[in-house]
Enzyme design. Structure first.
Site, short mmCIF file in Angstrom:
data_model
loop_
_atom_site.label_atom_id
_atom_site.label_comp_id
_atom_site.label_asym_id
_atom_site.label_seq_id
_atom_site.Cartn_x
_atom_site.Cartn_y
_atom_site.Cartn_z
N HIS A 40 0.93 -1.60 0.28
CA HIS A 40 -0.29 -0.46 -0.03
C HIS A 40 1.23 1.10 0.01
CE1 HIS A 40 -3.68 -2.57 0.74
NE2 HIS A 40 -2.82 -3.15 2.12
N HIS A 51 -7.05 -4.86 -0.75
CA HIS A 51 -5.92 -5.37 -1.18
C HIS A 51 -7.28 -6.57 -1.99
CE1 HIS A 51 -6.23 -4.59 2.97
NE2 HIS A 51 -4.84 -5.17 2.41
#
Lengths: 335, 335
Positions: free
Chosen positions: A59, A220
């Site tokens: 991320h 995700h």
């Protein structure tokens, strides 16, 4: 044959990237191993609340890019899209505590919540005062049962505001309360145009047809609300932003911090087009655009897509937002 | 069916993105239309040299993200991968000149060179003192004939150093000389793992097999030196960096500024792995890592790939590098 990425052994990706980050920081960051965590090396040594966040890798710049004066004292990275262990978190908490307590900022995923909670309990037993702020801004995952809303791009705003509060010397309970208030007033929604490819793998995490998007996707690649037809930016962004305005009950005269976040491979030109649509929508409703961030801040590997975050703003929050911050991914002087 | 991007009409992409950028800037940037150019709205009004750069769009944050105190006074955007017109450049030069002259920073492409040159001639006829720095750092395009090396990521370093020199009040000839010295000491090389998709189009600008890369690619997808087998990061980065060290004649005890630049869709984790390899290579040769930038600074739309830039460094250059800068894409206090 895996999809091409700049990698040596995929298992070494996270550590090698952290080594690169620390080298590039020229002494501003320090890497601990066994267990793995990243620390700000800033010389400031005030007795103040310190901040630890973390979560799965992939991320970036979250969380490692937000370590530094005015924001996080430590980041605890898991493997790609996997929670760090409780022992990593405990090591970071021990390392950064200055006797004024440690705030844990945790994105709402089962593994993260569990591991940070275990870490908090261990630290508390050792006499370290710990509070936790849970970030759960992803409106697409709101439901009456289950684990609740996922934590996504509002994390950046929580980390910034709490980091400023800690730097001002506020006590732990107040820093935590501020973080909870920011989180409670924040909602996000994301849309994917293409799925991501995990390092070392050979296919995208999900496939979309040439004319469809995943509306409400998670960072995700978790499924969202539905698959919808591809549309122009105006329509796509309206579908992300209108539910946020409704969920927060934002009305004429209210103010919001806006984060337009790239999920990975979406170009800055496109992100500014997205931001333009958000700003126009807010203006049409008389909602003040208080502050904004536009860029890839909370990515989902190389997913093509973007998220919109709105955070209900008031003078206290904006004052803290404007305080100086010096990190790899976010830097400004006092505004 | 075109490849999915956040767009309304593709013909409006550049202007809409600039509108978004200006809105997000909260008064720090100002957009001029007919002709189109972007200006810093900073209140500083010293009689000093001012800087104008520009070129085709699609490379953001270059150049629009580098407008602000300590760097560019104006950016002149063309359409995607197309030079701005001479009239746009002239308008920007007229707009930012404060009587101390204007420096044009031009990447070495035929269209840009021509249009900035015409603009310089028109401005000179109007009595505005103009100097030009040509950036031609792309080693892959070096040849004995033809237009010479292309201008790529070294542009960021030239703009930063010249911006600092202008802010210090140096005269135009000295600011230009500094820029030329930086450009002469800078070389870059890029590798593409995948081609880019132009907004509104349905195919990549070039196709690579699953096991090959384009070594020496340009930032518009221009062909490089050759197609090579995909390899690990260590090998790919060595093949980019070693020729730069050789071309600049960098030896033990020398120092370099390093830019590891993402070409568009390459993740920050990967860019830090690339940087780690560059840093290790320099260290093994005793070359000092003086300063660094890691991130997407000069993109080629959503191309997957990265470039490495080395710039020969000395105390004067590093002092200017460290001066304060406040732009969308690059901000720091005096270091």
């Amino acid at each position: 044959m895996s999809v091409k990425k700049f990698l040596n052994d995929p298992d070494d990706l996270v550590v090698e990237a952290l080594e690169g980050l620390v080298t590039a920081s020229a002494g501003r960051l320090r890497l601990h191993r066994d267990p793995l965590w990243l620390e700000s090396a800033a010389a400031d040594a005030d007795r103040r609340v310190t901040l630890v966040s973390g979560g799965g890798s992939g991320h970036e710049p979250l969380h490692s890019g937000f370590v530094g004066p005015g924001m996080l004292d430590a980041a605890v990275p898991g493997a790609v899209f996997a929670s760090p262990t409780a022992l990593q978190v405990v090591a970071a908490v021990r390392g950064v505590d200055r006797g004024a307590g440690v705030l844990l900022i945790v994105k709402n995923y089962t593994g993260d919540v569990l591991n940070f909670q275990i870490a908090a309990e261990i630290a508390a037993e050792e006499g370290i005062e710990v509070e936790t702020v849970l970030v759960d801004d992803d409106l697409a995952s709101e439901s009456d049962d289950g684990p609740g809303r996922r934590g996504t791009a509002a994390t950046v705003v929580v980390e910034k505001v709490c980091g400023a509060a800690a730097a001002r010397g506020l006590p732990l309970a107040e820093v935590a309360e501020l973080g909870r208030r920011v989180a409670a007033g924040a909602r996000s929604m994301a849309v994917a145009l293409e799925g991501a490819v995990h390092p070392g793998e050979d296919v995208r995490s999900f496939d979309l047809a040439a004319d469809e998007v995943e509306h409400g996707v998670g960072i995700h690649g978790e499924r969202g609300i539905d698959r919808r037809p591809m549309a122009g930016a105006h329509e796509l962004v309206g579908a992300l932003t209108e539910p946020l305005v409704a969920a927060l009950g934002l009305a004429e005269g209210d103010r919001a911090v806006v984060v337009v976040n790239g999920l990975g491979s979406t170009h800055l030109l496109e992100l500014y087009v997205v931001f333009r649509e958000v700003a126009a929508l807010l203006e049409a409703r008389g909602i003040g655009l208080a502050r904004s961030l536009v860029g890839p801040y909370v990515t989902a590997l190389d997913m093509a897509g973007a998220s919109v975050t709105l955070v209900r703003a008031d003078d206290e929050l904006l004052g803290l937002w404007d305080d100086a911050v010096t990190t790899t991914a976010l830097t400004w002087e006092t505004r």
